[in-house]
Design an enzyme around this catalytic site. Structure first.
Site, PDB file in Angstrom:
ATOM      1  N   GLU A 202       0.822  -1.213   0.000  1.00 59.42           N
ATOM      2  CA  GLU A 202       0.000   0.000   0.000  1.00 59.42           C
ATOM      3  C   GLU A 202       0.857   1.264   0.000  1.00 59.42           C
ATOM      4  OE1 GLU A 202      -3.017  -0.169   3.040  1.00 59.42           O
ATOM      5  OE2 GLU A 202      -4.014  -1.828   2.029  1.00 59.42           O
ATOM      6  N   LYS A 334     -15.724  -1.695   2.583  1.00 54.37           N
ATOM      7  CA  LYS A 334     -14.976  -2.090   1.386  1.00 54.37           C
ATOM      8  C   LYS A 334     -15.982  -2.648   0.395  1.00 54.37           C
ATOM      9  CE  LYS A 334     -10.586  -3.530   3.585  1.00 54.37           C
ATOM     10  NZ  LYS A 334      -9.930  -4.670   4.272  1.00 54.37           N
TER      11      LYS A 334
HETATM   12  P1  PGA Z   1      -6.471  -6.030   2.578  1.00 57.94           P
HETATM   13  O1  PGA Z   1      -5.982  -5.014   3.680  1.00 57.94           O
HETATM   14  O2  PGA Z   1      -6.988  -5.271   1.428  1.00 57.94           O
HETATM   15  O3  PGA Z   1      -5.243  -6.842   2.266  1.00 57.94           O
HETATM   16  O4  PGA Z   1      -7.551  -6.874   3.236  1.00 57.94           O
HETATM   17  C1  PGA Z   1      -6.661  -3.828   4.003  1.00 57.94           C
HETATM   18  C2  PGA Z   1      -7.131  -3.834   5.440  1.00 57.94           C
HETATM   19  O5  PGA Z   1      -6.987  -4.822   6.171  1.00 57.94           O
HETATM   20  O6  PGA Z   1      -7.698  -2.836   5.897  1.00 57.94           O
HETATM   21 ZN    ZN Z   2      -8.083  -3.967   7.975  1.00 58.91          ZN
END
Ligand code: PGA
Ligand code: ZN
Length: 425
Positions: A202, A334
């Protein structure tokens, strides 16, 4: 009305295949979207469909792409793209599995978002304005400074140490501050002998620190180095991603060489919150430890935002259970955990009605798309988490927010930190 749908196998920011989709309307408008993909995924998320064959180490998405064109296209053909609820209901009906594992949640999300964007194009409006009107409230950014866990080869046990510019008054200022904090933290780490040229999934710094607490200390030092005040200008957030530490009985801290039961682990977190200006903790316990989560919320949640990510999995039923059992006080939203735009929107609105804070979030495997920024503003999420201030799949989201703030002129404002002193938890 929707007249044409095409899909293809694209690549995400980790170089893994993902589903791309274009939805075209009879009037010539169109929308294009790519599905993001996580690495530390929870078991209650909507399910991606992967080919599992010799291509791309099994990560290929040709079957999901084929499902867009063979199954999902027929479900939405002729529908009004601006009626996102009807489009998404039609998509959701095509899979008997509520987690969409049959046709693939990656296929469903790509077409769902492409349709929503086509609707905005038809209305000749950016998606944020179509969803939310003319006076945008920009989300408070939560920005990855040091990465660990599944995003950085387990350089740290905890997954992200983030900076939250709680004292900023505009989005433009907020982003400049956290960018300076990242640079300041990199400088501090270099002085302590750590390499800082490489970045994690990230865009965060990935340093081989002696223990997890050292990462919190380094970011506080980075805030000072940036000429800002820890706690007043910029505070800390931590995504523990505790699923990754849990063996069914205890939480493992590999760096410390410790295996802590739930009580000892929560006491450890409390000591971190006492020693550092931590204002937000995410996924403090494993995703199905509901009883422990209630205890964690009452122990840590009086001074801190407690965010459920893998815990709630952007799932309305799990969030309802959270309300009923006093678990957490904020939800990570998400869209690909939910599977459609409408499901993600419903979770966000449900949380807002219950007084839970909402943090719209990208995935560790993301793309050049910036629809997430439009959702954050249009649905007034209040907070956004998309990784660090570098790597283009991250900056495209920040740049979109900067653009929205600039385009709105004086009408824009930055959402304040929701748990400020005059908004007690
Ligand atoms: P991930 O991580 O997209 O690998 O799940 C993001 C998070 O845990 O917030
Ligand atoms: Zn997370």
């Amino acid at each position: 009305t929707i007249s044409r749908v095409t899909a293809w196998e694209a690549l995400d920011s980790r170089g893994r295949p993902t589903v791309g989709c274009v939805v075209s309307l009879a009037n010539g408008a169109h929308g294009r979207a790519l599905a993001p993909s996580g690495a530390s995924t929870g078991s209650h998320e909507a399910r991606e469909l992967r080919d599992g064959d010799e291509r791309y180490d099994g990560f290929g998405v040709r079957r999901a792409v084929a499902n867009v064109e063979a199954v999902l296209r027929d479900a939405v053909m002729g529908l009004d793209a601006r009626d996102t609820a009807a489009v998404d209901a039609a998509l959701e009906r095509m899979d008997a599995d509520p987690l969409l594992g049959g046709v693939g949640a990656n296929a469903v999300l790509a077409i769902s978002l492409a349709a929503a964007l086509a609707g905005a194009d038809a209305a000749r409006m950016p998606l944020w304005r179509l969803l939310g009107g003319n006076r945008p409230r920009l989300p408070m950014p939560m920005v990855n400074i040091i990465s660990g866990g599944a995003h950085a080869g387990r350089a740290l046990d905890v997954q992200d140490i983030l900076a939250v510019p709680v004292g900023a008054t505009t989005f433009t200022q907020a982003l400049e501050w956290v960018s300076r904090v990242r640079a300041g933290t990199a400088e501090v780490l270099r002085e302590r002998g750590h390499a800082t040229a490489l970045v994690a999934d990230e865009g965060g710094l990935a340093a081989a620190l002696p223990d997890n607490e050292a990462a919190l200390a380094a970011v506080v030092d980075g805030i000072h180095r940036a000429g800002l005040a820890p706690g007043a200008d910029v505070s800390l957030a931590v995504d523990i991603a505790a699923n990754q530490l849990w063996d069914g009985e205890a939480y493992h801290l590999e760096l410390e060489g410790e295996r802590l039961d739930e009580r000892a682990w929560l006491r450890r977190l409390l000591s971190w919150c006492d020693a550092y200006p931590v204002v937000s903790l995410e996924d403090v316990l494993a995703e199905d430890e509901w009883h422990g989560w209630a205890a964690a919320t009452s122990l840590l949640g009086t001074d801190c935002q407690i965010v459920g990510d893998d815990l709630f999995a952007t799932n309305a039923a799990r969030l309802e259970r959270g309300f009923q059992t006093s678990v957490a006080n904020a939800v990570l939203v998400k869209p690909n955990q939910a599977g459609t735009f409408s499901r993600a929107r419903r979770v966000l609105e449900l949380a807002q009605r219950q007084g839970y804070a909402t943090v719209v979030s990208a995935r560790s495997g993301d793309t050049e798309d910036h629809w997430l920024s439009d959702l954050a503003v249009g649905l007034d999420a209040g907070q956004i988490k998309v990784g660090s201030t570098m790597r283009s799949e991250r900056t495209t989201k920040w740049n979109r927010l900067l653009e929205i703030e600039a385009s709105a002129g004086g009408a824009a404002c930055l959402a304040p930190w929701p748990w400020a002193d005059d908004h007690p938890l």
